[in-house]
Write a protein that holds these residues in place. Structure first.
Motif: not given
Lengths: 303, 279
Positions: A146, B24-26, A108, A115, B28, A183, A186, A111-112, A130, B21-22
């Motif tokens: 959760w 989605l992660v935010y 996860l 980006y 999450f 969670y 990460m 790519p994050f 953020l 994806n970005a």
């Protein structure tokens, strides 16, 4: 400097030996540094190094019949118990959870981070903040969130029911624990990955493309190898706390998802087997030290 | 270089996947927190089912003696341990970054260890230490040492020194040492050079370290629950005890309050740093 250059003294220059003067100044400076280091060093010796030795001593002790610790009789009984099937099961489970957590985080986060790293500097900073904001808020509270989400009458279960999939019972399962670990940890993966990818000279990727490498090929041959320090750093930074996790399995897991952390705590707070608990925590710590040494060996810097 | 026309920026499907994806992660990261905050205003005792808006649970929180005592304990421990850890951690950072002395490498290693050692091991270490120390004190002076706010504070300092030192060292390493040398060349005394040149320059690092220490102290559950005694429960330890028994609206309210407090802290530190960069 003066040692290597050794200038011939000019006539009329002061009669001091420059080496000696400099040496004396260096001595004074060194003593000053040691004095400044003394209070924190003394504190850490007393409240870290000494406790570590005490744990080591306890791990060789024997548990008395009423749960007291007998220090006079040193033996390896506690270490032998590490090979019990139950302990092995819990240890393997912990390592498994930590590996899966690391893997999911990497998939996860890469790519994050990529980006974020390819945005303009201003957007980049906002996106990073953020990431940090939830990360800096209380870990216990984030894990508890959760528990609320996954509870049997909770939002996730309601959503799946609405979609006709029936109630979900995720709480107290492996899925819940791994989800909680991902969670919680990460961001430890995202930050070093971002740092590594951001440093890559994009001209190299461009050059690969100009030489007719496909986008995929350019990625695997240029970007990925150059970002590997970040991958290693992030993986170890996620793996270590996941392996020693206590709060997450305690809140989101059940009796079948016990991890090493909870097992150690149980030896102290309910089973009252301090020698065994000491041996366990010492071994866990040694494993993490080994992982960290590998990390530094591979050139890791960000901690 | 990273404009839409460059060959570096992925295009088409890859580009859209990256953006998706970005988001989605935010989602999450933020969805659980937002749901928790929303549910803390839920009138329904059944946490998952929305019935109406209410402040009742916050009222209950503020009239709950155990919660208030826990908050007070947390603040006392956090304040004292942060001050102590910041002073000691800054001293450690200064000595390692600016001086060469015997035992420097050993000290450097000792300083890193508390960061690496897992919470649970640290908790075990400190519990055994305080138990032995209490025995020794009793034998020597007959004084009874009990687990309480003092032992919690001492423990928090023990793990926070390292974090403060790491943050301050990063700042010191990025500073220009020639400024300090210039001050010395201009006949500033060592103290003057430190107060007028070094200290103002490293202040953001010290502040950052202190904020980190404060956050970690307010966050800690495992170590605190090992070294606390009856009556010295901190807020996270108290909440942890409740959480293990299940989900209640009161925990939602307390959790939301804790979330808001920590976010205010983070935002304050971000804004402070921005102000400093601008000035």
């Amino acid at each position: 400097m003066s040692q290597t250059l050794a200038p011939t003294p000019e006539p009329g220059a002061p009669q001091h030996d420059p080496d000696e003067l400099e040496g004396r100044a260096a001595d004074a400076r060194s003593r000053r540094g040691a004095w400044i280091a003394l209070p924190p060093a003394a504190y850490l010796v007393l409240l870290f190094a000494l406790p570590l030795v005490i744990v080591l001593v306890y791990s060789f002790a024997t548990r008395g019949t009423t749960g007291q610790t007998i220090l006079s009789d040193w033996n390896l009984l506690s270490y032998r118990r590490l090979f019990d099937p139950l302990v092995r099961e819990i240890a393997l489970r912990s390592v498994g959870y930590a590996l899966v957590t690391t893997g999911i985080s990497l998939v996860l986060s890469y790519p994050f981070a990529y980006y974020i790293a390819t945005r303009s500097p201003r957007v980049r900073n906002v996106l990073l903040v953020l990431v940090m904001v939830p990360f800096w808020s209380n870990f216990l509270v984030r894990t508890y969130a959760w528990r609320v989400l996954l509870s049997s009458s909770g939002p996730v279960s309601q959503l799946t029911e609405l979609l006709g999939m029936g109630q979900t019972r995720l709480l107290f399962t492996t899925t819940a624990v791994v989800l909680g670990l991902v969670y919680g940890y990460m961001p430890f993966m995202i930050l070093p990955l971002y740092a590594a990818i951001e440093r890559i000279d994009l001209g190299l990727v461009e050059a690969a493309r100009d030489l007719y490498a496909s986008g995929t090929r350019a990625f695997w041959r240029v970007t990925w190898p150059l970002s590997r320090p970040g991958v290693i750093a992030g993986s170890i930074l996620v793996f270590i706390p996941s392996l020693g996790a206590y709060v997450t399995p305690e809140i989101l897991g059940g009796s079948k998802t016990t991890m090493l952390g909870s097992y150690i705590v149980r030896q102290f707070l309910s089973a009252r087997d301090w020698p065994f608990g000491s041996a366990l925590s010492f071994v866990v710590m040694a494993l993490m030290l080994a992982a960290t040494l590998i990390y530094f060996r591979t050139g890791g810097r960000t901690l | 270089m990273t404009g839409p026309g460059s060959t570096v920026e992925p295009r088409g499907a890859a580009r859209r996947l990256l953006a998706a994806n970005a988001w989605l992660v935010y989602a999450f990261f933020y969805a659980p927190i937002l749901v928790l905050i929303a549910l803390s205003f839920n009138e329904n005792r059944l946490v998952g089912v929305w019935r109406g808006f209410t402040f009742d649970w916050y009222g209950q929180m503020l009239s709950n003696g155990a919660v208030l005592r826990a908050i007070r304990n947390s603040l006392i421990v956090a304040a004292m341990s942060t001050v102590l850890a910041t002073v000691l951690g800054t001293a450690a950072a200064l000595s390692l970054e600016r001086f060469r002395f015997r035992g420097r490498q050993a000290f450097d290693a000792l300083l890193y260890l508390p960061v690496i050692v897992p919470d649970v091991t640290m908790a075990v270490m400190l519990l055994l230490f305080f138990v032995r120390a209490a025995d020794a004190m009793f034998v020597v002076s007959g004084a009874q040492v009990r687990l309480g706010l003092t032992t919690i504070t001492l423990s928090h300092v023990a793990f926070n020194i390292s974090f403060v030192a790491i943050v301050v060292r990063a700042r010191l390493a990025g500073m220009d040492p020639t400024l300090e040398e210039a001050a010395a060349d201009l006949y500033a005394s060592r103290w003057q050079a430190f107060r007028r040149v070094t200290l103002p320059q490293m202040a953001p690092g010290v502040l950052g370290g202190a904020l980190l220490a404060l956050t970690l102290s307010l966050d800690d559950v495992v170590i605190t629950s090992f070294v606390s005694g009856p009556g010295s429960t901190t807020l996270p330890v108290y909440v942890f005890g409740l959480v293990r028994r299940g989900v209640t609206p009161l925990i939602n309210a307390v959790s939301t309050a804790m979330l808001v407090a920590s976010m205010v802290l983070v935002l304050a530190s971000v804004l402070l740093q921005r102000r400093r960069e601008l000035s």
